[in-house]
Design a protein around this motif. Sequence first.
Motif, short mmCIF file in Angstrom:
data_model
loop_
_atom_site.label_atom_id
_atom_site.label_comp_id
_atom_site.label_asym_id
_atom_site.label_seq_id
_atom_site.Cartn_x
_atom_site.Cartn_y
_atom_site.Cartn_z
N LYS A 1 2.80 93.89 52.05
CA LYS A 1 4.18 93.85 51.84
C LYS A 1 5.00 92.78 52.65
N TYR A 2 5.93 92.08 51.96
CA TYR A 2 6.67 90.86 52.81
C TYR A 2 7.92 91.42 53.02
N ALA A 3 8.41 90.68 54.11
CA ALA A 3 9.86 90.97 54.39
C ALA A 3 10.62 90.05 53.64
N PHE A 4 11.96 90.42 53.60
CA PHE A 4 13.10 89.72 52.89
C PHE A 4 13.26 88.28 53.00
N ASN A 5 12.98 88.04 54.27
CA ASN A 5 13.12 86.45 54.60
C ASN A 5 11.91 85.61 53.91
N GLN A 6 10.93 86.08 54.10
CA GLN A 6 9.44 85.43 53.48
C GLN A 6 9.63 85.39 52.02
N ILE A 7 10.19 86.46 51.23
CA ILE A 7 10.29 86.70 49.95
C ILE A 7 11.36 85.44 49.33
N VAL A 8 12.46 85.34 50.30
CA VAL A 8 13.47 84.31 49.86
C VAL A 8 12.91 82.74 50.19
N GLY A 9 12.37 82.64 51.36
CA GLY A 9 11.80 81.22 51.84
C GLY A 9 10.55 80.89 50.58
N CYS A 10 9.89 81.77 50.23
CA CYS A 10 8.88 81.35 49.30
C CYS A 10 9.48 80.89 47.89
N LEU A 11 10.67 81.73 47.48
CA LEU A 11 11.29 81.24 46.22
C LEU A 11 12.00 79.83 46.50
N LEU A 12 12.33 79.54 47.61
CA LEU A 12 13.09 78.28 48.24
C LEU A 12 12.07 77.34 47.97
N VAL A 13 10.92 77.67 48.40
CA VAL A 13 9.72 76.58 48.29
C VAL A 13 9.24 76.18 46.84
N ALA A 14 9.43 77.27 46.06
CA ALA A 14 9.26 77.16 44.45
C ALA A 14 10.54 76.13 44.01
N VAL A 15 11.64 76.68 44.52
CA VAL A 15 12.85 75.69 43.83
C VAL A 15 12.84 74.32 44.39
N GLY A 16 12.51 74.04 45.49
CA GLY A 16 12.34 72.74 46.30
C GLY A 16 11.30 71.87 45.34
N VAL A 17 10.15 72.49 44.87
CA VAL A 17 9.11 71.74 44.32
C VAL A 17 9.52 71.37 42.93
N VAL A 18 10.27 72.27 42.18
CA VAL A 18 10.66 71.92 41.02
C VAL A 18 11.97 70.88 41.12
N VAL A 19 12.65 70.88 41.74
CA VAL A 19 13.88 70.02 41.83
C VAL A 19 13.23 68.63 42.25
N ALA A 20 12.53 68.50 43.18
CA ALA A 20 11.92 67.12 43.84
C ALA A 20 11.23 66.66 42.74
N VAL A 21 10.37 66.98 41.88
CA VAL A 21 9.64 66.44 41.07
C VAL A 21 10.05 66.32 39.48
N THR A 22 10.99 67.35 39.26
CA THR A 22 11.36 67.25 37.75
C THR A 22 12.79 66.85 37.66
N CYS A 23 13.82 67.00 38.60
CA CYS A 23 15.23 66.72 38.12
C CYS A 23 15.49 65.21 38.36
N GLY A 24 16.72 64.87 37.83
CA GLY A 24 17.21 63.69 37.77
C GLY A 24 16.79 63.07 36.30
N SER A 25 17.36 61.56 36.26
CA SER A 25 17.17 60.77 35.14
C SER A 25 15.73 60.80 34.58
N ASN A 26 15.15 60.35 33.78
CA ASN A 26 13.70 60.04 33.42
C ASN A 26 13.23 58.95 34.25
N GLY A 27 14.06 57.93 34.50
CA GLY A 27 13.73 56.87 35.34
C GLY A 27 13.70 57.35 36.70
N GLY A 28 14.46 58.19 37.09
CA GLY A 28 14.66 58.54 38.64
C GLY A 28 13.59 59.74 38.91
N GLN A 29 12.85 60.28 37.95
CA GLN A 29 11.90 61.03 38.45
C GLN A 29 10.95 60.54 38.94
#
Length: 312
Positions: free
Chosen positions: A105-133
């Motif tokens: 079982k994980y604490a609330f802050n750990q679950i939220v932190g894990c979700l932020l990691v996943a969101v950060g990865v997606v934003v960092a490598v996929t967002c922006g115009s094609n040339g800016g990715q």
Amino acid sequence: MNRVLYKLALVPMKEYPFFLAQVTTFGYVGIYFSILFMRYSAGIVTNEMLSIPKYCFVLIGILEALGVAAGMSAGAMLPGPAIPILSQTFLVWQLLFSTLILGRKYAFNQIVGCLLVAVGVVVAVTCGSNGGQLLSNIDIMWPALMIASSAFQAGASIIKGKPLDIFVVNSFGSGFQALFVLLFMPFLSNMKGIPFAELPSYLRSGAACFLNIGNNVTGCDGAPLLPLLFIFTNMAFNIALLNLVKISSAVISSLAATLSVPLAIYVLALPLPYLPEASSLGPYFLIGSAVLVLGLILYNLPQYAKQGPDNF
């Protein structure tokens, strides 16, 4: 240094990641078993610890062999700053596997932190115009392989969570890892387009490239210095991390590793020896990196148990 040299070592060994994986894992076997012998002689490691069934170590070896081989194959093809970002999916996999397999079982802050990691990865490598990715010109197979590498390593870390001396786990785990990297090499090299019959030639060429010797060796500038620097730095990093856990806590070591993420991203974006072309870090990459680091910090916030007046 560990993260930066990981990428730099794969510059001369771009065509031979499986050979570099084999050299690295055999290096681990020698170092870890030497330390294990010293700890056994000092009475820290007991006969009871060494006599436990080895099936867990076999599974650890399989997962880590797949993780190393997949990670090095992907790392050779990915831009430097993407490697520390994609590697942080390790935390997401670890949380998922420990919940499903161990029922943790994980604490609330750990679950939220894990979700932020996943969101950060997606934003960092996929967002922006094609040339800016960051990965706009990269085949989707390579980032997927790096994420799969983190999944294999996370699975191995779950199995390692046993009440044993860490060098017993690492020594036998690295021994089976070296064995399975060798056994998997025909299958993995075939995926890279190298037929089984040509595997001996591939290994000879890999050794020549690693040593940077021979009249026909091309594209191996930086070897053997860069691969050897990575191997020694990687070993020093892992031993230092184990020592940090021993003298402090897993939280402190996790926060120290967290700090290395933005530092590694920044350094790998600079023009480096043998990587003269600097990577462009667009705004979405920087935003995603910041979200990822925030998630890592939130995940690693210490949990304080509720204490009564007598224990305060």
